[in-house]
Design a protein around this motif. Structure first.
Motif, PDB file in Angstrom:
ATOM      1  N   ASN A 169      12.195   8.709   7.789  1.00 51.55           N
ATOM      2  CA  ASN A 169      12.965   7.512   7.487  1.00 51.55           C
ATOM      3  C   ASN A 169      12.384   6.820   6.261  1.00 51.55           C
ATOM      4  N   ALA A 170      13.136   6.845   5.159  1.00 49.63           N
ATOM      5  CA  ALA A 170      12.648   6.316   3.894  1.00 49.63           C
ATOM      6  C   ALA A 170      12.426   4.810   3.968  1.00 49.63           C
ATOM      7  N   PHE A 171      13.293   4.101   4.694  1.00 50.42           N
ATOM      8  CA  PHE A 171      13.152   2.652   4.789  1.00 50.42           C
ATOM      9  C   PHE A 171      11.817   2.274   5.424  1.00 50.42           C
ATOM     10  N   LEU A 172      11.482   2.934   6.549  1.00 52.90           N
ATOM     11  CA  LEU A 172      10.232   2.597   7.230  1.00 52.90           C
ATOM     12  C   LEU A 172       9.017   2.964   6.384  1.00 52.90           C
ATOM     13  N   LYS A 173       9.084   4.091   5.684  1.00 53.37           N
ATOM     14  CA  LYS A 173       7.984   4.478   4.808  1.00 53.37           C
ATOM     15  C   LYS A 173       7.745   3.401   3.751  1.00 53.37           C
ATOM     16  N   ASP A 174       8.823   3.006   3.061  1.00 50.01           N
ATOM     17  CA  ASP A 174       8.702   2.000   2.009  1.00 50.01           C
ATOM     18  C   ASP A 174       8.340   0.637   2.586  1.00 50.01           C
ATOM     19  N   PHE A 175       8.840   0.353   3.783  1.00 51.46           N
ATOM     20  CA  PHE A 175       8.575  -0.930   4.426  1.00 51.46           C
ATOM     21  C   PHE A 175       7.089  -1.070   4.726  1.00 51.46           C
ATOM     22  N   PHE A 176       6.499  -0.050   5.325  1.00 53.14           N
ATOM     23  CA  PHE A 176       5.087  -0.122   5.698  1.00 53.14           C
ATOM     24  C   PHE A 176       4.183  -0.135   4.470  1.00 53.14           C
ATOM     25  N   PHE A 177       4.238   0.923   3.674  1.00 51.85           N
ATOM     26  CA  PHE A 177       3.319   1.044   2.558  1.00 51.85           C
ATOM     27  C   PHE A 177       3.628   0.037   1.451  1.00 51.85           C
ATOM     28  N   GLY A 178       4.910  -0.237   1.242  1.00 51.25           N
ATOM     29  CA  GLY A 178       5.297  -1.190   0.212  1.00 51.25           C
ATOM     30  C   GLY A 178       4.867  -2.604   0.531  1.00 51.25           C
ATOM     31  N   GLU A 179       4.948  -2.994   1.811  1.00 51.69           N
ATOM     32  CA  GLU A 179       4.529  -4.340   2.209  1.00 51.69           C
ATOM     33  C   GLU A 179       3.051  -4.564   1.923  1.00 51.69           C
ATOM     34  N   PHE A 180       2.233  -3.558   2.168  1.00 50.04           N
ATOM     35  CA  PHE A 180       0.804  -3.694   1.914  1.00 50.04           C
ATOM     36  C   PHE A 180       0.538  -3.897   0.426  1.00 50.04           C
ATOM     37  N   ASN A 181       1.274  -3.188  -0.427  1.00 50.81           N
ATOM     38  CA  ASN A 181       1.011  -3.245  -1.868  1.00 50.81           C
ATOM     39  C   ASN A 181       1.532  -4.520  -2.514  1.00 50.81           C
ATOM     40  N   LYS A 183       0.902  -7.424  -1.899  1.00 49.55           N
ATOM     41  CA  LYS A 183      -0.149  -8.434  -2.003  1.00 49.55           C
ATOM     42  C   LYS A 183      -0.864  -8.377  -3.354  1.00 49.55           C
ATOM     43  N   PHE A 184      -0.648  -7.282  -4.102  1.00 50.09           N
ATOM     44  CA  PHE A 184      -1.449  -7.069  -5.318  1.00 50.09           C
ATOM     45  C   PHE A 184      -0.587  -6.903  -6.567  1.00 50.09           C
ATOM     46  N   LYS A 185       0.566  -7.571  -6.600  1.00 53.62           N
ATOM     47  CA  LYS A 185       1.432  -7.540  -7.780  1.00 53.62           C
ATOM     48  C   LYS A 185       0.789  -8.299  -8.934  1.00 53.62           C
ATOM     49  N   PRO A 186       1.004  -7.859 -10.176  1.00 55.74           N
ATOM     50  CA  PRO A 186       1.756  -6.661 -10.574  1.00 55.74           C
ATOM     51  C   PRO A 186       0.947  -5.398 -10.271  1.00 55.74           C
ATOM     52  N   ASN A 187       1.609  -4.395  -9.740  1.00 53.70           N
ATOM     53  CA  ASN A 187       0.923  -3.191  -9.286  1.00 53.70           C
ATOM     54  C   ASN A 187       0.739  -2.183 -10.414  1.00 53.70           C
ATOM     55  N   ARG A 188      -0.459  -1.630 -10.467  1.00 49.65           N
ATOM     56  CA  ARG A 188      -0.731  -0.516 -11.378  1.00 49.65           C
ATOM     57  C   ARG A 188      -0.223   0.786 -10.771  1.00 49.65           C
ATOM     58  N   LEU A 191      -0.726   2.437  -4.653  1.00 48.64           N
ATOM     59  CA  LEU A 191      -1.873   2.481  -3.752  1.00 48.64           C
ATOM     60  C   LEU A 191      -2.917   1.427  -4.097  1.00 48.64           C
ATOM     61  N   ASP A 192      -2.540   0.417  -4.853  1.00 47.99           N
ATOM     62  CA  ASP A 192      -3.502  -0.618  -5.238  1.00 47.99           C
ATOM     63  C   ASP A 192      -4.166  -1.274  -4.031  1.00 47.99           C
ATOM     64  N   TRP A 193      -3.474  -1.284  -2.911  1.00 43.60           N
ATOM     65  CA  TRP A 193      -3.959  -1.984  -1.727  1.00 43.60           C
ATOM     66  C   TRP A 193      -5.165  -1.326  -1.071  1.00 43.60           C
ATOM     67  N   ILE A 194      -5.474  -0.061  -1.418  1.00 42.79           N
ATOM     68  CA  ILE A 194      -6.567   0.599  -0.695  1.00 42.79           C
ATOM     69  C   ILE A 194      -7.944   0.243  -1.250  1.00 42.79           C
ATOM     70  N   SER A 195      -8.041  -0.081  -2.551  1.00 43.89           N
ATOM     71  CA  SER A 195      -9.361  -0.321  -3.144  1.00 43.89           C
ATOM     72  C   SER A 195      -9.225  -0.997  -4.493  1.00 43.89           C
ATOM     73  N   THR A 196     -10.256  -1.766  -4.869  1.00 46.17           N
ATOM     74  CA  THR A 196     -10.311  -2.317  -6.226  1.00 46.17           C
ATOM     75  C   THR A 196     -10.882  -1.305  -7.211  1.00 46.17           C
ATOM     76  N   ASP A 197     -11.398  -0.206  -6.706  1.00 42.37           N
ATOM     77  CA  ASP A 197     -11.961   0.856  -7.554  1.00 42.37           C
ATOM     78  C   ASP A 197     -10.813   1.752  -8.028  1.00 42.37           C
ATOM     79  N   GLU A 198     -10.402   1.585  -9.275  1.00 44.87           N
ATOM     80  CA  GLU A 198      -9.243   2.317  -9.792  1.00 44.87           C
ATOM     81  C   GLU A 198      -9.467   3.825  -9.781  1.00 44.87           C
ATOM     82  N   ARG A 199     -10.700   4.253  -9.982  1.00 39.73           N
ATOM     83  CA  ARG A 199     -10.987   5.698  -9.955  1.00 39.73           C
ATOM     84  C   ARG A 199     -10.676   6.280  -8.579  1.00 39.73           C
ATOM     85  N   GLN A 200     -11.072   5.575  -7.527  1.00 38.15           N
ATOM     86  CA  GLN A 200     -10.798   6.055  -6.170  1.00 38.15           C
ATOM     87  C   GLN A 200      -9.301   6.031  -5.868  1.00 38.15           C
ATOM     88  N   VAL A 201      -8.606   5.013  -6.342  1.00 36.57           N
ATOM     89  CA  VAL A 201      -7.150   4.937  -6.158  1.00 36.57           C
ATOM     90  C   VAL A 201      -6.479   6.137  -6.818  1.00 36.57           C
TER      91      VAL A 201
END
Length: 309
Positions: A169-181, A183-188, A191-201
């Motif tokens: 289900n594309a809506f649920l995928k985007d809903f879950f992962f998109g909601e987390f991200n 918080k960190f707009k504008p997004n690079r 996956l910005d939400w997982i770490s401030t370390d851009e190399r790890q992202v």
């Protein structure tokens, strides 16, 4: 590479791929750690943490959950799940791995280390098998996120009624992962939400085993079990003498920017866990083991564990 991989058969006959990092034979042996990975990732991402534990005298095991990593690769079914209850199946797989660990390391100390969805698995696991453990470590765990969880539960239940549990289900995928991200707009990246370390992202973004498209049943069971493991009954069923370390970043959206994990901490304290440690890292996002201060976090985790084991 510090590990080998192997296959075990779970209780229902399903083939599960697992990793094994054997303890450094040149240091005193301390115990065995089972690492439980999160949604969309795989056990191989914990190689650095597992290697540090190896060098401290721990053997480490971790399986790729159903629909994830090398377990999914065997059937070429990334994200696909056709069972009845995802959490129960994955916890049965964890216990099968635990039994194998015991057969290979009799009379050892046993530690469970769960991250994100893996922390929710681990919290449910200890309500059933907690007496078999000597310590529990929880990374990036969550309280029940009321708005996200309630909307997700209603949506997933409605879609399931029409399309069944096995479809994505594309809506649920985007809903879950998109909601987390958000918080960190504008997004690079997404996956910005997982770490401030851009190399790890960027490493995770390019990971061929990263998965976001899951069967509806996976999302539905995560929401249901998130509510269950945060119930008073689950906290009551956690052994009071089990040492617990819980850590998160205070900018982790899964932990509601610190608010949700603080609620979990209060519940563990309320229900009488005798040895409970909670570390909330300033500025850290979802994956403290992959943050810019990851080395310090790993050392603190190992220090806590060595004091108890």
């Amino acid at each position: 590479m510090y590990y080998n991989t192997d296959i075990l058969k779970s209780a229902d006959g399903e083939s599960i791929c697992f990793y094994r990092w054997k303890a450094n034979p040149n240091v005193p042996f301390k115990g065995v750690v089972q690492i439980v990975h999160g949604l969309g990732e795989h056990a191989g991402r914990y190689n650095e943490m597992a290697h540090l534990l190896q060098e401290e005298g721990y053997s480490v095991y971790a399986n790729d959950h159903r629909a994830h990593g090398k377990t999914a690769e065997m059937n070429r079914l990334f994200g696909y799940y056709n069972g009845k209850e995802y959490f129960d199946d994955c916890i049965a797989d964890m216990h099968a791995l635990s039994n194998l660990m015991r057969s290979e390391n009799p009379n050892s100390k046993f530690i469970l280390f769960g991250h994100s969805m893996g922390s929710l698995f681990s919290r449910k696991y200890v309500t059933k098998y907690g007496e078999e453990l000597d310590a529990l470590i929880l990374s990036g765990t969550a309280s029940f996120i009321k708005v996200l969880g309630t909307i997700g539960l209603i949506t997933a239940s409605t879609v399931k009624a029409f399309k069944g549990r096995e479809r994505g289900n594309a809506f649920l995928k985007d809903f879950f992962f998109g909601e987390f991200n958000k918080k960190f707009k504008p997004n690079r990246t997404k996956l910005d939400w997982i770490s401030t370390d851009e190399r790890q992202v960027d490493i995770f973004d390019a990971d061929p085993y990263r998965t976001e498209d899951f069967s509806l049943g996976v999302f539905l069971d995560i929401i249901k079990n998130s509510k269950m493991v945060n119930s008073p009954e689950a906290f009551k069923a956690t052994p009071k003498d089990l040492p617990i370390l819980m850590f998160s970043g205070d900018k982790d959206p899964v932990g509601e920017m610190g608010k949700g994990v603080k609620r979990v901490a209060k519940q563990y304290e309320k229900f009488g866990i005798k040895d409970f440690t909670f570390n909330l890292y300033q500025g850290g996002r979802h994956e403290m083991l992959n943050e810019i201060n990851a080395e310090a976090v790993r050392k603190e985790v190992i220090g806590w564990l060595n004091q108890r084991i």
